[in-house]
Design an enzyme around this catalytic site. Structure first.
Site, PDB file in Angstrom:
ATOM      1  N   ARG A  45      20.393   1.211  30.808  1.00 19.52           N
ATOM      2  CA  ARG A  45      19.759   2.429  30.676  1.00 19.52           C
ATOM      3  C   ARG A  45      19.584   3.384  31.682  1.00 19.52           C
ATOM      4  O   ARG A  45      20.042   2.964  32.941  1.00 19.52           O
ATOM      5  CB  ARG A  45      18.429   2.217  30.230  1.00 19.52           C
ATOM      6  CG  ARG A  45      17.624   1.217  31.092  1.00 19.52           C
ATOM      7  CD  ARG A  45      16.080   1.334  31.444  1.00 19.52           C
ATOM      8  NE  ARG A  45      15.848   2.723  31.834  1.00 19.52           N
ATOM      9  CZ  ARG A  45      15.884   2.952  33.166  1.00 19.52           C
ATOM     10  NH1 ARG A  45      16.396   1.963  34.323  1.00 19.52           N
ATOM     11  NH2 ARG A  45      15.707   4.406  33.773  1.00 19.52           N
ATOM     12  N   GLY A  46      19.035   4.581  31.723  1.00 20.99           N
ATOM     13  CA  GLY A  46      19.245   5.613  32.674  1.00 20.99           C
ATOM     14  C   GLY A  46      20.616   6.380  32.537  1.00 20.99           C
ATOM     15  O   GLY A  46      21.595   5.830  32.051  1.00 20.99           O
ATOM     16  N   ALA A  47      20.382   7.872  32.452  1.00 23.82           N
ATOM     17  CA  ALA A  47      21.657   8.502  32.036  1.00 23.82           C
ATOM     18  C   ALA A  47      22.778   8.224  32.718  1.00 23.82           C
ATOM     19  O   ALA A  47      23.810   8.226  32.005  1.00 23.82           O
ATOM     20  CB  ALA A  47      20.850  10.009  32.253  1.00 23.82           C
ATOM     21  N   ARG A  83      23.482   6.736  22.083  1.00 23.01           N
ATOM     22  CA  ARG A  83      21.816   7.470  22.376  1.00 23.01           C
ATOM     23  C   ARG A  83      21.948   8.938  22.276  1.00 23.01           C
ATOM     24  O   ARG A  83      23.161   9.668  22.875  1.00 23.01           O
ATOM     25  CB  ARG A  83      21.263   6.964  23.630  1.00 23.01           C
ATOM     26  CG  ARG A  83      20.706   5.492  23.392  1.00 23.01           C
ATOM     27  CD  ARG A  83      20.016   5.119  24.802  1.00 23.01           C
ATOM     28  NE  ARG A  83      18.434   5.628  24.723  1.00 23.01           N
ATOM     29  CZ  ARG A  83      17.663   5.632  25.784  1.00 23.01           C
ATOM     30  NH1 ARG A  83      18.138   4.888  26.993  1.00 23.01           N
ATOM     31  NH2 ARG A  83      16.436   5.905  25.549  1.00 23.01           N
ATOM     32  N   GLN A 187       9.549   1.096  32.410  1.00 24.35           N
ATOM     33  CA  GLN A 187      10.539   1.333  33.199  1.00 24.35           C
ATOM     34  C   GLN A 187      10.187   1.521  34.900  1.00 24.35           C
ATOM     35  O   GLN A 187      10.638   0.770  35.721  1.00 24.35           O
ATOM     36  CB  GLN A 187      11.434   2.506  33.073  1.00 24.35           C
ATOM     37  CG  GLN A 187      12.415   2.351  31.736  1.00 24.35           C
ATOM     38  CD  GLN A 187      11.772   2.847  30.565  1.00 24.35           C
ATOM     39  OE1 GLN A 187      10.397   2.884  30.339  1.00 24.35           O
ATOM     40  NE2 GLN A 187      12.421   3.222  29.672  1.00 24.35           N
ATOM     41  N   ASP A 228      17.660  13.590  31.991  1.00 24.73           N
ATOM     42  CA  ASP A 228      18.787  13.090  31.003  1.00 24.73           C
ATOM     43  C   ASP A 228      19.613  14.349  30.386  1.00 24.73           C
ATOM     44  O   ASP A 228      20.560  14.270  29.980  1.00 24.73           O
ATOM     45  CB  ASP A 228      17.908  12.459  29.879  1.00 24.73           C
ATOM     46  CG  ASP A 228      17.344  11.269  30.316  1.00 24.73           C
ATOM     47  OD1 ASP A 228      16.387  11.215  30.718  1.00 24.73           O
ATOM     48  OD2 ASP A 228      18.117  10.178  30.060  1.00 24.73           O
ATOM     49  N   ASN A 238      13.340  14.599  29.948  1.00 27.03           N
ATOM     50  CA  ASN A 238      13.327  13.273  30.725  1.00 27.03           C
ATOM     51  C   ASN A 238      12.330  12.314  30.009  1.00 27.03           C
ATOM     52  O   ASN A 238      11.836  12.792  28.989  1.00 27.03           O
ATOM     53  CB  ASN A 238      13.006  13.525  32.339  1.00 27.03           C
ATOM     54  CG  ASN A 238      13.139  12.398  33.246  1.00 27.03           C
ATOM     55  OD1 ASN A 238      14.195  11.749  33.129  1.00 27.03           O
ATOM     56  ND2 ASN A 238      12.072  11.999  34.012  1.00 27.03           N
ATOM     57  N   LYS A 239      12.167  11.206  30.630  1.00 29.30           N
ATOM     58  CA  LYS A 239      11.429  10.316  30.042  1.00 29.30           C
ATOM     59  C   LYS A 239      10.080  10.933  29.553  1.00 29.30           C
ATOM     60  O   LYS A 239       9.330  11.778  30.088  1.00 29.30           O
ATOM     61  CB  LYS A 239      11.159   9.054  30.990  1.00 29.30           C
ATOM     62  CG  LYS A 239      10.305   7.984  30.473  1.00 29.30           C
ATOM     63  CD  LYS A 239      10.851   7.281  29.074  1.00 29.30           C
ATOM     64  CE  LYS A 239      12.143   6.772  29.171  1.00 29.30           C
ATOM     65  NZ  LYS A 239      12.525   6.489  27.747  1.00 29.30           N
TER      66      LYS A 239
HETATM   67  O1  MRU Z   1      14.991   5.711  27.925  1.00 37.63           O
HETATM   68  P1  MRU Z   1      15.602   5.377  29.447  1.00 37.63           P
HETATM   69  O2  MRU Z   1      14.857   4.352  30.288  1.00 37.63           O
HETATM   70  O3  MRU Z   1      17.003   5.416  29.467  1.00 37.63           O
HETATM   71  O4  MRU Z   1      15.148   6.707  30.214  1.00 37.63           O
HETATM   72  C1  MRU Z   1      15.748   7.242  31.450  1.00 37.63           C
HETATM   73  C2  MRU Z   1      14.976   8.488  32.203  1.00 37.63           C
HETATM   74  O5  MRU Z   1      14.275   9.049  31.411  1.00 37.63           O
HETATM   75  C3  MRU Z   1      15.517   8.621  33.527  1.00 37.63           C
HETATM   76  O6  MRU Z   1      14.682   9.461  34.125  1.00 37.63           O
HETATM   77  C4  MRU Z   1      16.854   9.524  33.504  1.00 37.63           C
HETATM   78  O7  MRU Z   1      17.769   8.850  32.763  1.00 37.63           O
HETATM   79  C5  MRU Z   1      17.361   9.661  34.882  1.00 37.63           C
HETATM   80  S1  MRU Z   1      18.015   8.178  35.559  1.00 37.63           S
HETATM   81  C6  MRU Z   1      18.798   8.652  36.969  1.00 37.63           C
END
Ligand code: MRU
Length: 325
Positions: A45-47, A83, A187, A228, A238-239
């Site tokens: 996970r994470g962009a 996603r 997270q 994201d 973002n999250k």
């Molecule tokens: O659903 P996730 O855990 O993939 O969401 C991740 C985020 O929102 C992060 O803040 C974003 O991807 C940046 S990661 C460098």
């Protein structure tokens, strides 16, 4: 610091992020379906990390179908759609796919180049953001607040917003990091706290709803988050919870800094309301640690992301630019 996403002998090797902090277990992804499943279940996970996994997934497809470009294109489309919100996924899949006419080796080369580049991209963005936060936050050690996980688990290297926090910590500029637990999948408390622990940076975890109260009590000098997808106007997906943090930070005059690679900008989208926000299954909210925490059959609103308008953001920092709000 070990990297969290690697390629070895035809397989993607990554950390199963669902199991942390209980267990640090690596998983091997060998097929496109493995990669899609890992992205959708948040094993990866994470962009930036899902983008890199997607690009390596295209390499797996190209190796599997060396004489069938249509099959590779179809696999790439499935990977890019795994996603919807983080643009890094489609960006990286498309970049790997552009080399398909040169053969499977070229696709893999491109994906591995991206994997290597991520280290430098993270390092430069983190340093640039740390310089900015140093100047915004005034002298002395700073109290920082962050949300979700933007560190080595979310990238293939040191991280973006968390990379900046670690850079500041190396300079002796961090008094404490307040880590939002980041409901519903935690997270923050599971991954960001783990990384800060590993780096021996002082932190405290707070429930997401305590963050504005911490700001109101003067406990926060700067908020740092990742992204994201960033629109042409500088609106940031973002999250979920990020928007509320930005509103609270603006209310209290606290700098709100976004750190993200150039690949997170999507200048084809004019404004935040055009961003597709992923909605995830209700059980992520109604079940906690295996136990029901809501009446059976309760309906749920579970957006994985929100969009923060540019006007609430002090600066967006990438490896190349700083865009001031
Ligand atoms: O659903 P996730 O855990 O993939 O969401 C991740 C985020 O929102 C992060 O803040 C974003 O991807 C940046 S990661 C460098």
């Amino acid at each position: 610091m070990p990297t969290s996403l690697n390629w070895d002998d035809g397989e993607i090797i990554t950390v199963d992020q669902r199991r942390l902090p209980h267990e640090y277990r690596t998983v091997h992804l060998r097929t496109v379906d493995d990669v899609i499943d890992a992205i959708q279940t948040l094993t990866v996970r994470g962009a930036p990390a899902i983008g890199l996994a997607g690009a390596l997934g295209v390499a797996l497809a190209a190796a599997r179908h060396p004489a069938d470009r249509a099959a590779v294109h179809a696999a790439a489309e499935r990977l890019a759609a795994a996603r919807p919100t983080a643009v890094n996924l489609r960006w990286a899949v498309d970049r790997a796919l552009r080399r398909l006419s040169e053969g499977p080796g070229a696709v893999l080369d491109e994906a591995l180049t991206m994997l290597r580049e991520d280290g430098e991209v993270n390092r430069l963005a983190a340093r640039r953001a740390a310089d900015l936060v140093s100047s915004l936050g005034g002298p002395g050690a700073l109290r920082l607040l962050t949300h979700c996980n933007t560190g080595r688990f979310a990238t293939a290297a040191g991280g973006t917003a968390l990379g900046a926090i670690l850079d500041l910590a190396e300079r002796g500029r961090v008094a404490e990091v307040l880590v939002d637990e980041t409901r519903p999948l935690l997270q923050g408390s599971r991954l960001t706290a783990w990384e800060l622990d590993e780096a021996k940076v002082p932190y405290r975890i707070c429930v997401d709803s305590a963050a504005p109260a911490a700001m109101a009590r003067g406990m926060v000098d700067c908020v740092l988050v990742g992204a994201d997808r960033i629109t042409a106007a500088g609106d940031v997906a973002n999250k979920i919870g990020t928007y509320g943090l930005a509103v609270a930070a603006a209310r209290h005059g606290i700098p709100f800094v976004v750190v993200a690679p150039e690949s997170t900008w999507d200048r084809t989208i004019a404004q935040g309301s055009d961003i597709v926000v992923e909605e995830r299954a209700g059980h992520e909210v109604t079940v906690f640690g295996g136990a029901a925490v809501a009446p059976a059959g309760a309906r749920v609103f579970n957006p994985a992301f929100d969009v923060t308008p540019a006007e609430l953001i002090t600066a967006i920092v990438s490896e190349q630019h700083t865009v001031r709000g």
